[in-house]
Design a protein around this motif. Structure first.
Motif, PDB file in Angstrom:
ATOM      1  N   ALA A  48       0.748  -1.151  -0.029  1.00  0.00           N
ATOM      2  CA  ALA A  48      -0.016   0.002   0.102  1.00  0.00           C
ATOM      3  C   ALA A  48       0.931   1.277  -0.095  1.00  0.00           C
ATOM      4  CB  ALA A  48      -0.892  -0.083   1.261  1.00  0.00           C
ATOM      5  N   ASP A  49       2.039   1.174   0.530  1.00  0.00           N
ATOM      6  CA  ASP A  49       3.095   2.249   0.709  1.00  0.00           C
ATOM      7  C   ASP A  49       3.603   2.727  -0.754  1.00  0.00           C
ATOM      8  OD1 ASP A  49       2.537   2.588   3.188  1.00  0.00           O
ATOM      9  OD2 ASP A  49       4.400   1.654   3.885  1.00  0.00           O
ATOM     10  N   TRP A  50       3.602   1.925  -1.752  1.00  0.00           N
ATOM     11  CA  TRP A  50       4.331   1.958  -2.911  1.00  0.00           C
ATOM     12  C   TRP A  50       3.207   1.689  -4.354  1.00  0.00           C
ATOM     13  CZ3 TRP A  50       4.140  -2.421  -5.663  1.00  0.00           C
ATOM     14  CH2 TRP A  50       4.542  -3.573  -4.862  1.00  0.00           C
ATOM     15  N   TRP A  51       2.316   1.193  -4.104  1.00  0.00           N
ATOM     16  CA  TRP A  51       1.359   0.830  -5.407  1.00  0.00           C
ATOM     17  C   TRP A  51       1.104   2.126  -5.689  1.00  0.00           C
ATOM     18  CZ3 TRP A  51       1.287  -3.925  -7.460  1.00  0.00           C
ATOM     19  CH2 TRP A  51       0.465  -4.216  -8.504  1.00  0.00           C
ATOM     20  N   GLU A  52       1.121   2.363  -7.098  1.00  0.00           N
ATOM     21  CA  GLU A  52       0.659   3.583  -7.793  1.00  0.00           C
ATOM     22  C   GLU A  52      -0.090   3.235  -8.974  1.00  0.00           C
ATOM     23  OE1 GLU A  52       4.816   5.091  -9.820  1.00  0.00           O
ATOM     24  OE2 GLU A  52       4.382   5.522  -7.608  1.00  0.00           O
ATOM     25  N   GLY A  53      -0.367   4.264  -9.782  1.00  0.00           N
ATOM     26  CA  GLY A  53      -1.053   4.324 -11.044  1.00  0.00           C
ATOM     27  C   GLY A  53      -0.131   3.327 -12.124  1.00  0.00           C
ATOM     28  N   TRP A  54       1.080   3.557 -12.055  1.00  0.00           N
ATOM     29  CA  TRP A  54       2.008   2.832 -12.960  1.00  0.00           C
ATOM     30  C   TRP A  54       2.045   1.225 -12.795  1.00  0.00           C
ATOM     31  CZ3 TRP A  54       4.445   2.777 -17.219  1.00  0.00           C
ATOM     32  CH2 TRP A  54       5.326   1.549 -17.669  1.00  0.00           C
ATOM     33  N   HIS A  55       1.634   0.956 -11.526  1.00  0.00           N
ATOM     34  CA  HIS A  55       1.669  -0.725 -11.419  1.00  0.00           C
ATOM     35  C   HIS A  55       0.273  -1.097 -11.699  1.00  0.00           C
ATOM     36  CE1 HIS A  55       4.499   0.713  -8.277  1.00  0.00           C
ATOM     37  NE2 HIS A  55       5.418  -0.284  -8.766  1.00  0.00           N
ATOM     38  N   ASP A  56      -0.589  -0.343 -11.743  1.00  0.00           N
ATOM     39  CA  ASP A  56      -2.010  -0.832 -12.105  1.00  0.00           C
ATOM     40  C   ASP A  56      -1.911  -0.871 -13.816  1.00  0.00           C
ATOM     41  OD1 ASP A  56      -3.379  -0.699  -9.513  1.00  0.00           O
ATOM     42  OD2 ASP A  56      -3.768   1.532  -9.682  1.00  0.00           O
ATOM     43  N   THR A  57      -1.372  -0.158 -14.238  1.00  0.00           N
ATOM     44  CA  THR A  57      -1.290   0.127 -15.784  1.00  0.00           C
ATOM     45  C   THR A  57      -0.531  -1.129 -16.233  1.00  0.00           C
ATOM     46  OG1 THR A  57      -1.082   2.421 -15.589  1.00  0.00           O
ATOM     47  CG2 THR A  57      -0.505   1.454 -17.779  1.00  0.00           C
ATOM     48  N   VAL A  58       0.572  -1.402 -15.358  1.00  0.00           N
ATOM     49  CA  VAL A  58       1.413  -2.860 -15.674  1.00  0.00           C
ATOM     50  C   VAL A  58       0.452  -3.857 -15.735  1.00  0.00           C
ATOM     51  CG1 VAL A  58       3.023  -4.294 -15.315  1.00  0.00           C
ATOM     52  CG2 VAL A  58       3.645  -1.785 -15.488  1.00  0.00           C
ATOM     53  N   ARG A  59      -0.181  -3.957 -14.636  1.00  0.00           N
ATOM     54  CA  ARG A  59      -1.125  -4.916 -14.510  1.00  0.00           C
ATOM     55  C   ARG A  59      -2.197  -5.318 -15.394  1.00  0.00           C
ATOM     56  NH1 ARG A  59      -2.702  -6.482  -8.364  1.00  0.00           N
ATOM     57  NH2 ARG A  59      -0.420  -7.413  -8.348  1.00  0.00           N
ATOM     58  N   ALA A  60      -2.829  -4.247 -15.558  1.00  0.00           N
ATOM     59  CA  ALA A  60      -3.809  -4.291 -16.664  1.00  0.00           C
ATOM     60  C   ALA A  60      -3.348  -4.840 -18.092  1.00  0.00           C
ATOM     61  CB  ALA A  60      -4.551  -2.967 -16.821  1.00  0.00           C
ATOM     62  N   ALA A  61      -2.260  -4.334 -18.576  1.00  0.00           N
ATOM     63  CA  ALA A  61      -1.555  -4.679 -19.592  1.00  0.00           C
ATOM     64  C   ALA A  61      -1.382  -6.133 -19.766  1.00  0.00           C
ATOM     65  CB  ALA A  61      -0.215  -4.038 -19.983  1.00  0.00           C
ATOM     66  N   VAL A  62      -0.753  -6.600 -18.839  1.00  0.00           N
ATOM     67  CA  VAL A  62      -0.365  -8.085 -18.617  1.00  0.00           C
ATOM     68  C   VAL A  62      -1.656  -8.976 -18.396  1.00  0.00           C
ATOM     69  CG1 VAL A  62       0.566  -9.991 -16.881  1.00  0.00           C
ATOM     70  CG2 VAL A  62       1.748  -7.785 -17.415  1.00  0.00           C
ATOM     71  N   SER A  63      -2.879  -8.454 -17.775  1.00  0.00           N
ATOM     72  CA  SER A  63      -4.019  -9.072 -17.679  1.00  0.00           C
ATOM     73  C   SER A  63      -4.561  -9.114 -19.232  1.00  0.00           C
ATOM     74  CB  SER A  63      -5.067  -8.260 -16.710  1.00  0.00           C
ATOM     75  OG  SER A  63      -4.561  -8.315 -15.567  1.00  0.00           O
ATOM     76  N   ARG A  64      -4.452  -8.307 -19.878  1.00  0.00           N
ATOM     77  CA  ARG A  64      -4.973  -8.351 -21.254  1.00  0.00           C
ATOM     78  C   ARG A  64      -4.255  -9.094 -22.458  1.00  0.00           C
ATOM     79  NH1 ARG A  64      -4.204  -3.058 -20.803  1.00  0.00           N
ATOM     80  NH2 ARG A  64      -2.620  -2.199 -22.322  1.00  0.00           N
ATOM     81  N   GLY A  65      -3.136  -9.716 -21.986  1.00  0.00           N
ATOM     82  CA  GLY A  65      -2.218 -10.500 -22.649  1.00  0.00           C
ATOM     83  C   GLY A  65      -0.887  -9.904 -23.148  1.00  0.00           C
ATOM     84  N   ALA A  66      -0.714  -8.823 -22.759  1.00  0.00           N
ATOM     85  CA  ALA A  66       0.654  -8.002 -23.340  1.00  0.00           C
ATOM     86  C   ALA A  66       1.875  -8.588 -22.252  1.00  0.00           C
ATOM     87  CB  ALA A  66       0.456  -6.613 -23.145  1.00  0.00           C
ATOM     88  N   ALA A  67       2.865  -9.081 -22.914  1.00  0.00           N
ATOM     89  CA  ALA A  67       4.161  -9.130 -22.131  1.00  0.00           C
ATOM     90  C   ALA A  67       4.799  -7.632 -22.051  1.00  0.00           C
ATOM     91  CB  ALA A  67       4.819 -10.171 -23.011  1.00  0.00           C
ATOM     92  N   VAL A  68       5.032  -7.556 -20.672  1.00  0.00           N
ATOM     93  CA  VAL A  68       5.706  -6.504 -20.304  1.00  0.00           C
ATOM     94  C   VAL A  68       6.975  -6.787 -19.740  1.00  0.00           C
ATOM     95  CG1 VAL A  68       5.722  -4.268 -18.818  1.00  0.00           C
ATOM     96  CG2 VAL A  68       3.730  -5.171 -19.732  1.00  0.00           C
TER      97      VAL A  68
END
Length: 171
Positions: A48-68
């Motif tokens: 909770a101290d470090w999770w930010e919008g960037w991490h949400d964006t990465v997780r969403a990309a990976v969830s839709r099948g993009a390799a990051v």
């Protein structure tokens, strides 16, 4: 300045690759300064101290099948800044990003751009241009198939040689 990598990553469908080649970036980053003072907040226990919008964006990309994937070409021994990046990489991995490390001496025969870059879906290249002291001066977006292919091939050459984050031991 144009939008950061987050925006094209939010549209990536297949892949987003990022090559970092600098040993030092802007040293006034508050998280870096706190780390240098011994405050270590980048653990899975305190997400909770470090999770930010960037991490949400990465997780969403990976969830839709993009390799990051991110590869870092680094000098050893590591600079303090890169040691901080190493500590911070737990956040990238938690979001689903794959990260590898390649000591610069093992890249001596690779043709690699002299600037950090992203390639999104093999089509759009985002170059990061920094000042000598590591301040981001410009983000340059280029839609050029040949350049995207060359950057992707350079990244893949680094990736093939690089050590996965989980196995890399900083020197």
């Amino acid at each position: 300045m144009k939008p950061p990598a987050r925006e094209p990553l939010s549209r990536a469908r297949r892949s987003a690759i990022h090559l970092e080649v600098r040993d030092h970036y802007h040293s006034e980053d508050p998280d870096f300064l706190a780390w240098r003072e011994g405050r270590r907040k980048f653990t899975l226990d305190n997400q909770a101290d470090w999770w930010e919008g960037w991490h949400d964006t990465v997780r969403a990309a990976v969830s839709r099948g993009a390799a990051v994937r991110r590869a870092r070409v680094v000098s050893e021994p590591l600079t303090d800044y890169v040691r901080w990046e190493y500590a911070y990489t737990v956040t990238n991995a938690a979001a689903g990003e794959q990260v590898r490390w390649l000591p610069r001496r093992q890249a001596k025969d690779l043709a690699v751009p002299a600037v950090d870059f992203w390639v999104f879906d093999g089509e759009l290249v985002l170059f990061h241009h920094f000042s000598g002291d590591g301040v981001l001066m410009e983000r340059e977006y280029v839609s050029d198939g040949a350049l995207a292919t060359w950057c992707t091939e350079a990244f893949e050459a680094v990736w093939k040689r690089a050590t996965p984050h989980e196995e890399y031991k900083p020197v």
